[in-house]
Scaffold this motif. Structure first.
Motif, PDB file in Angstrom:
ATOM      1  N   LEU A   8       0.809  -1.224   0.000  1.00 28.29           N
ATOM      2  CA  LEU A   8       0.000   0.000   0.000  1.00 28.29           C
ATOM      3  C   LEU A   8       0.843   1.275   0.000  1.00 28.29           C
ATOM      4  N   ARG A   9       2.161   1.136   0.140  1.00 32.28           N
ATOM      5  CA  ARG A   9       2.999   2.327   0.328  1.00 32.28           C
ATOM      6  C   ARG A   9       2.835   3.351  -0.795  1.00 32.28           C
ATOM      7  N   ASP A  10       2.733   2.878  -2.032  1.00 33.57           N
ATOM      8  CA  ASP A  10       2.605   3.813  -3.159  1.00 33.57           C
ATOM      9  C   ASP A  10       1.304   4.606  -3.089  1.00 33.57           C
ATOM     10  N   ALA A  11       0.255   4.006  -2.529  1.00 36.07           N
ATOM     11  CA  ALA A  11      -1.041   4.687  -2.450  1.00 36.07           C
ATOM     12  C   ALA A  11      -0.955   5.929  -1.568  1.00 36.07           C
ATOM     13  N   PHE A  12       0.020   5.972  -0.673  1.00 36.92           N
ATOM     14  CA  PHE A  12       0.144   7.096   0.250  1.00 36.92           C
ATOM     15  C   PHE A  12       1.117   8.162  -0.259  1.00 36.92           C
ATOM     16  N   LYS A  13       1.700   7.933  -1.422  1.00 44.79           N
ATOM     17  CA  LYS A  13       2.668   8.904  -1.947  1.00 44.79           C
ATOM     18  C   LYS A  13       1.994  10.022  -2.732  1.00 44.79           C
ATOM     19  N   HIS A  14       0.753   9.810  -3.157  1.00 44.90           N
ATOM     20  CA  HIS A  14       0.043  10.818  -3.937  1.00 44.90           C
ATOM     21  C   HIS A  14      -0.732  11.731  -2.998  1.00 44.90           C
ATOM     22  N   PRO A  15      -0.604  13.071  -3.182  1.00 45.86           N
ATOM     23  CA  PRO A  15      -1.335  13.981  -2.294  1.00 45.86           C
ATOM     24  C   PRO A  15      -2.846  13.771  -2.394  1.00 45.86           C
ATOM     25  N   MET A  16      -3.526  13.845  -1.266  1.00 43.66           N
ATOM     26  CA  MET A  16      -4.974  13.638  -1.221  1.00 43.66           C
ATOM     27  C   MET A  16      -5.741  14.942  -1.381  1.00 43.66           C
ATOM     28  N   GLY A  17      -5.030  16.021  -1.677  1.00 45.51           N
ATOM     29  CA  GLY A  17      -5.655  17.322  -1.860  1.00 45.51           C
ATOM     30  C   GLY A  17      -4.661  18.259  -2.514  1.00 45.51           C
ATOM     31  N   PRO A  18      -5.041  19.531  -2.694  1.00 47.46           N
ATOM     32  CA  PRO A  18      -4.136  20.492  -3.325  1.00 47.46           C
ATOM     33  C   PRO A  18      -2.904  20.759  -2.455  1.00 47.46           C
ATOM     34  N   THR A 165     -13.120   7.777   0.521  1.00 46.68           N
ATOM     35  CA  THR A 165     -11.829   7.394  -0.068  1.00 46.68           C
ATOM     36  C   THR A 165     -10.844   6.989   1.023  1.00 46.68           C
ATOM     37  N   ALA A 166     -10.797   7.774   2.100  1.00 46.50           N
ATOM     38  CA  ALA A 166      -9.897   7.467   3.212  1.00 46.50           C
ATOM     39  C   ALA A 166     -10.284   6.143   3.869  1.00 46.50           C
ATOM     40  N   ARG A 167     -11.591   5.918   3.981  1.00 49.26           N
ATOM     41  CA  ARG A 167     -12.062   4.670   4.604  1.00 49.26           C
ATOM     42  C   ARG A 167     -11.629   3.464   3.782  1.00 49.26           C
ATOM     43  N   GLU A 168     -11.729   3.586   2.453  1.00 52.41           N
ATOM     44  CA  GLU A 168     -11.314   2.476   1.583  1.00 52.41           C
ATOM     45  C   GLU A 168      -9.837   2.162   1.793  1.00 52.41           C
ATOM     46  N   LEU A 169      -9.008   3.194   1.906  1.00 53.16           N
ATOM     47  CA  LEU A 169      -7.582   2.989   2.171  1.00 53.16           C
ATOM     48  C   LEU A 169      -7.371   2.376   3.554  1.00 53.16           C
TER      49      LEU A 169
END
Length: 197
Positions: A8-18, A165-169
């Motif tokens: 899952l590490r890559d999923a946390f590398k993308h910003p979740m907002g501006p 989205t956060a819940r799915e992660l």
């Protein structure tokens, strides 16, 4: 309690907002979110020492701040650690190893969000994953702010969609996710948008 699997590490590398480097722009956007949701008391949650420092320097003490004395795994500059130490808000100490969310951190976060006064959670270990339960737990119109290495500050406007989205992660983390939801008060009818678990 729960840990971040390597998959899952890559999923946390993308910003979740501006992403912005200007705290005044970020605070203005946070104010717009509160107005849009008619939520004047919706909190600002800061995850990270540098983000917390910049918000304080811009005149806004975060309602909840999570700090660990490090940035990108290095000790923060003295001016940042001194600036954060100068605050007189309530402080809670928890242990939380890297890539983990402990019972103590989740409970401290839930308690801090319920506290009408600002709270700083001082983490012995690492607070990087804390943005995820903060997004899950904060009310609509709130803002969760965290650092994006080498880029700036990410502001996540809390909306039902962002929370989903956060819940799915969160549900993909390893460990006792259901117990983590319980600590955050997100089980059953209290789940985001009333989703029963």
């Amino acid at each position: 309690m729960v840990t971040l699997p390597d998959s899952l590490r890559d999923a946390f590398k993308h910003p979740m907002g501006p992403v912005t480097t200007d705290p005044d722009v970020l605070l203005a956007a946070a104010a717009e979110s509160r107005t849009a949701y008619d939520a004047p008391d919706a909190p600002i949650v800061a995850v990270g020492d540098v983000v917390t420092y910049h918000l304080r320097e811009a005149g806004r003490v975060p309602d909840v701040a999570l700090v660990d004395g490090k940035t990108e795994r290095e000790a923060v500059r003295t001016e940042i650690s001194d600036g954060l130490a100068a605050g007189d808000e309530k402080r809670v100490h928890v242990e939380n190893p890297p890539a983990t969310l402990t019972v103590a951190l989740l409970q401290a976060l839930a308690d801090a969000l319920a506290d009408p006064d600002p709270v700083t959670i001082e983490v012995d270990g690492e607070e990087d994953l804390a943005a995820l339960p903060a997004i899950l737990s904060a009310p609509d119109g709130a803002s969760v702010v965290y650092g994006q290495p080498g880029e700036g500050m990410v502001r996540v406007e809390i909306t039902p969609e962002r929370r989903r989205t956060a819940r799915e992660l969160f549900e993909r983390l390893a460990g006792d996710v259901d117990a983590a939801f319980d600590i955050l008060g997100l089980s059953g009818s209290n789940a985001p948008n009333g989703d029963a678990r």
